[in-house]
Motif scaffolding. Structure first.
Motif, mmCIF file in Angstrom:
data_model
loop_
_atom_site.group_PDB
_atom_site.id
_atom_site.type_symbol
_atom_site.label_atom_id
_atom_site.label_comp_id
_atom_site.label_asym_id
_atom_site.label_seq_id
_atom_site.Cartn_x
_atom_site.Cartn_y
_atom_site.Cartn_z
ATOM 1 N N ARG A 33 13.813 -48.814 -37.994
ATOM 2 C CA ARG A 33 14.655 -49.405 -39.035
ATOM 3 C C ARG A 33 13.881 -49.906 -40.262
ATOM 4 N NH1 ARG A 33 16.394 -50.160 -34.000
ATOM 5 N NH2 ARG A 33 18.612 -50.112 -33.541
ATOM 6 N N ILE A 34 12.556 -50.024 -40.135
ATOM 7 C CA ILE A 34 11.742 -50.610 -41.208
ATOM 8 C C ILE A 34 10.622 -49.637 -41.566
ATOM 9 C CG2 ILE A 34 10.244 -52.547 -41.849
ATOM 10 C CD1 ILE A 34 11.594 -54.159 -39.622
ATOM 11 N N ASN A 35 10.284 -49.557 -42.824
ATOM 12 C CA ASN A 35 9.163 -48.731 -43.256
ATOM 13 C C ASN A 35 7.861 -49.218 -42.622
ATOM 14 O OD1 ASN A 35 10.819 -47.227 -44.908
ATOM 15 N ND2 ASN A 35 10.253 -48.351 -46.772
ATOM 16 N N LEU A 36 7.042 -48.280 -42.218
ATOM 17 C CA LEU A 36 5.742 -48.607 -41.641
ATOM 18 C C LEU A 36 4.894 -49.405 -42.624
ATOM 19 C CD1 LEU A 36 3.680 -48.319 -39.334
ATOM 20 C CD2 LEU A 36 3.002 -46.140 -40.358
ATOM 21 N N SER A 37 5.005 -49.081 -43.901
ATOM 22 C CA SER A 37 4.212 -49.755 -44.928
ATOM 23 C C SER A 37 4.571 -51.237 -45.067
ATOM 24 C CB SER A 37 4.372 -49.063 -46.276
ATOM 25 O OG SER A 37 5.731 -49.107 -46.686
ATOM 26 N N VAL A 38 5.715 -51.631 -44.535
ATOM 27 C CA VAL A 38 6.118 -53.042 -44.520
ATOM 28 C C VAL A 38 5.863 -53.638 -43.138
ATOM 29 C CG1 VAL A 38 8.076 -54.630 -44.718
ATOM 30 C CG2 VAL A 38 7.824 -52.737 -46.341
ATOM 31 N N ALA A 39 6.252 -52.916 -42.102
ATOM 32 C CA ALA A 39 6.168 -53.443 -40.733
ATOM 33 C C ALA A 39 4.729 -53.698 -40.295
ATOM 34 C CB ALA A 39 6.854 -52.487 -39.759
ATOM 35 N N TYR A 40 3.845 -52.746 -40.552
ATOM 36 C CA TYR A 40 2.478 -52.902 -40.055
ATOM 37 C C TYR A 40 1.743 -54.093 -40.669
ATOM 38 C CZ TYR A 40 -2.244 -52.115 -38.561
ATOM 39 O OH TYR A 40 -3.504 -52.292 -38.028
ATOM 40 N N PRO A 41 1.792 -54.299 -41.985
ATOM 41 C CA PRO A 41 1.119 -55.486 -42.528
ATOM 42 C C PRO A 41 1.676 -56.795 -41.964
ATOM 43 C CG PRO A 41 1.632 -53.957 -44.292
ATOM 44 C CD PRO A 41 2.311 -53.434 -43.060
ATOM 45 N N ILE A 42 2.982 -56.854 -41.787
ATOM 46 C CA ILE A 42 3.577 -58.064 -41.212
ATOM 47 C C ILE A 42 3.115 -58.236 -39.775
ATOM 48 C CG2 ILE A 42 5.741 -59.140 -40.488
ATOM 49 C CD1 ILE A 42 7.018 -57.853 -43.005
ATOM 50 N N MET A 43 3.117 -57.144 -39.018
ATOM 51 C CA MET A 43 2.730 -57.180 -37.614
ATOM 52 C C MET A 43 1.276 -57.614 -37.441
ATOM 53 S SD MET A 43 3.821 -56.461 -34.574
ATOM 54 C CE MET A 43 3.303 -55.879 -32.991
ATOM 55 N N SER A 44 0.391 -56.971 -38.154
ATOM 56 C CA SER A 44 -1.037 -57.259 -37.937
ATOM 57 C C SER A 44 -1.445 -58.615 -38.503
ATOM 58 C CB SER A 44 -1.899 -56.147 -38.517
ATOM 59 O OG SER A 44 -1.665 -55.989 -39.884
ATOM 60 N N SER A 45 -1.035 -58.913 -39.708
ATOM 61 C CA SER A 45 -1.456 -60.185 -40.297
ATOM 62 C C SER A 45 -0.699 -61.369 -39.718
ATOM 63 C CB SER A 45 -1.329 -60.143 -41.814
ATOM 64 O OG SER A 45 -0.027 -59.783 -42.196
ATOM 65 N N GLY A 46 0.558 -61.171 -39.371
ATOM 66 C CA GLY A 46 1.318 -62.251 -38.725
ATOM 67 C C GLY A 46 0.697 -62.631 -37.394
ATOM 68 N N GLY A 47 0.283 -61.628 -36.637
ATOM 69 C CA GLY A 47 -0.394 -61.894 -35.368
ATOM 70 C C GLY A 47 -1.700 -62.637 -35.582
ATOM 71 N N PHE A 48 -2.425 -62.233 -36.609
ATOM 72 C CA PHE A 48 -3.676 -62.899 -36.935
ATOM 73 C C PHE A 48 -3.447 -64.386 -37.233
ATOM 74 C CE2 PHE A 48 -6.820 -64.277 -40.076
ATOM 75 C CZ PHE A 48 -7.979 -64.091 -39.349
ATOM 76 N N LEU A 49 -2.404 -64.684 -37.990
ATOM 77 C CA LEU A 49 -2.112 -66.086 -38.321
ATOM 78 C C LEU A 49 -1.759 -66.892 -37.077
ATOM 79 C CD1 LEU A 49 -0.026 -65.639 -41.585
ATOM 80 C CD2 LEU A 49 -2.387 -66.434 -41.376
ATOM 81 N N ILE A 50 -0.892 -66.337 -36.231
ATOM 82 C CA ILE A 50 -0.485 -67.041 -35.002
ATOM 83 C C ILE A 50 -1.698 -67.300 -34.113
ATOM 84 C CG2 ILE A 50 0.825 -66.802 -32.849
ATOM 85 C CD1 ILE A 50 2.915 -65.212 -34.541
ATOM 86 N N ILE A 51 -2.511 -66.273 -33.933
ATOM 87 C CA ILE A 51 -3.680 -66.404 -33.069
ATOM 88 C C ILE A 51 -4.683 -67.396 -33.650
ATOM 89 C CG2 ILE A 51 -5.696 -65.152 -32.187
ATOM 90 C CD1 ILE A 51 -3.706 -62.727 -31.861
ATOM 91 N N SER A 52 -4.861 -67.395 -34.946
ATOM 92 C CA SER A 52 -5.792 -68.340 -35.580
ATOM 93 C C SER A 52 -5.339 -69.776 -35.365
ATOM 94 C CB SER A 52 -5.916 -68.054 -37.075
ATOM 95 O OG SER A 52 -6.497 -66.796 -37.281
ATOM 96 N N VAL A 53 -4.071 -70.039 -35.584
ATOM 97 C CA VAL A 53 -3.549 -71.398 -35.387
ATOM 98 C C VAL A 53 -3.702 -71.820 -33.932
ATOM 99 C CG1 VAL A 53 -1.441 -72.804 -35.414
ATOM 100 C CG2 VAL A 53 -1.992 -71.320 -37.366
ATOM 101 N N PHE A 54 -3.336 -70.942 -33.008
ATOM 102 C CA PHE A 54 -3.472 -71.252 -31.585
ATOM 103 C C PHE A 54 -4.933 -71.529 -31.234
ATOM 104 C CE2 PHE A 54 -4.243 -70.276 -27.171
ATOM 105 C CZ PHE A 54 -3.216 -70.933 -26.519
ATOM 106 N N SER A 55 -5.820 -70.700 -31.742
ATOM 107 C CA SER A 55 -7.241 -70.831 -31.419
ATOM 108 C C SER A 55 -7.799 -72.170 -31.883
ATOM 109 C CB SER A 55 -8.034 -69.697 -32.060
ATOM 110 O OG SER A 55 -7.640 -68.462 -31.519
ATOM 111 N N VAL A 56 -7.373 -72.611 -33.042
ATOM 112 C CA VAL A 56 -7.869 -73.887 -33.574
ATOM 113 C C VAL A 56 -7.280 -75.061 -32.793
ATOM 114 C CG1 VAL A 56 -7.793 -75.433 -35.573
ATOM 115 C CG2 VAL A 56 -8.394 -73.022 -35.862
ATOM 116 N N TYR A 57 -5.965 -75.059 -32.585
ATOM 117 C CA TYR A 57 -5.315 -76.226 -31.993
ATOM 118 C C TYR A 57 -5.396 -76.305 -30.476
ATOM 119 C CZ TYR A 57 -3.607 -77.511 -36.553
ATOM 120 O OH TYR A 57 -3.551 -77.894 -37.859
ATOM 121 N N TYR A 58 -5.423 -75.179 -29.801
ATOM 122 C CA TYR A 58 -5.396 -75.218 -28.341
ATOM 123 C C TYR A 58 -6.718 -74.815 -27.696
ATOM 124 C CZ TYR A 58 -0.463 -75.972 -28.927
ATOM 125 O OH TYR A 58 0.740 -76.510 -29.295
#
Length: 123
Positions: free
Chosen positions: A70-95
């Motif tokens: 349903r979504i263009n790869l050119s939109v989905a992939y940047p959101i997927m990869s960088s969004g995961g990076f942000l979540i993991i970074s926050v978790f890594s720092v706080y937990y």
């Protein structure tokens, strides 16, 4: 279209959680020297963080494919990869009590801005 972004968010959360579980699983892996292949397999198969992480990785792929339908790869992939990076970074720092340098924090801010720009035209 909205359903595609719901699938993407689910895939993103599953992927980030799976990566976090892999880190937690790595802490529970015993030394493997001297163990037979069967013993190594049992040690890994009984590591619930590892098993759950693998299940979430597989589930992530299913939801990501549904999102890509349903979504263009050119939109989905940047959101997927960088969004995961942000979540993991926050978790890594706080937990996990990992530290970030000022340069890394600046990079995270730029990544967040990039996600906002890519996702801006999601309507």
């Amino acid at each position: 279209m909205a359903q595609g972004y719901l699938f993407l968010i689910i895939a993103l959360l599953f992927n980030a959680t799976a990566n976090i579980l892999m880190k937690l699983a790595s802490r529970r892996v015993p030394p493997m020297e001297g163990l037979s292949l069967v013993q190594k397999g049992l040690a890994l198969a009984t590591n619930y963080h590892l098993v759950l992480g693998l299940v979430l990785f597989a589930s992530n792929i299913l939801f990501y494919v549904l999102a890509l339908k349903r979504i263009n790869l050119s939109v989905a992939y940047p959101i997927m990869s960088s969004g995961g990076f942000l979540i993991i970074s926050v978790f890594s720092v706080y937990y996990l009590r990992e530290t970030l340098t000022t340069l890394q924090i600046g990079g995270i801010v730029l990544i967040a801005a990039g996600i906002a720009m890519v996702a801006y035209n999601m309507s």
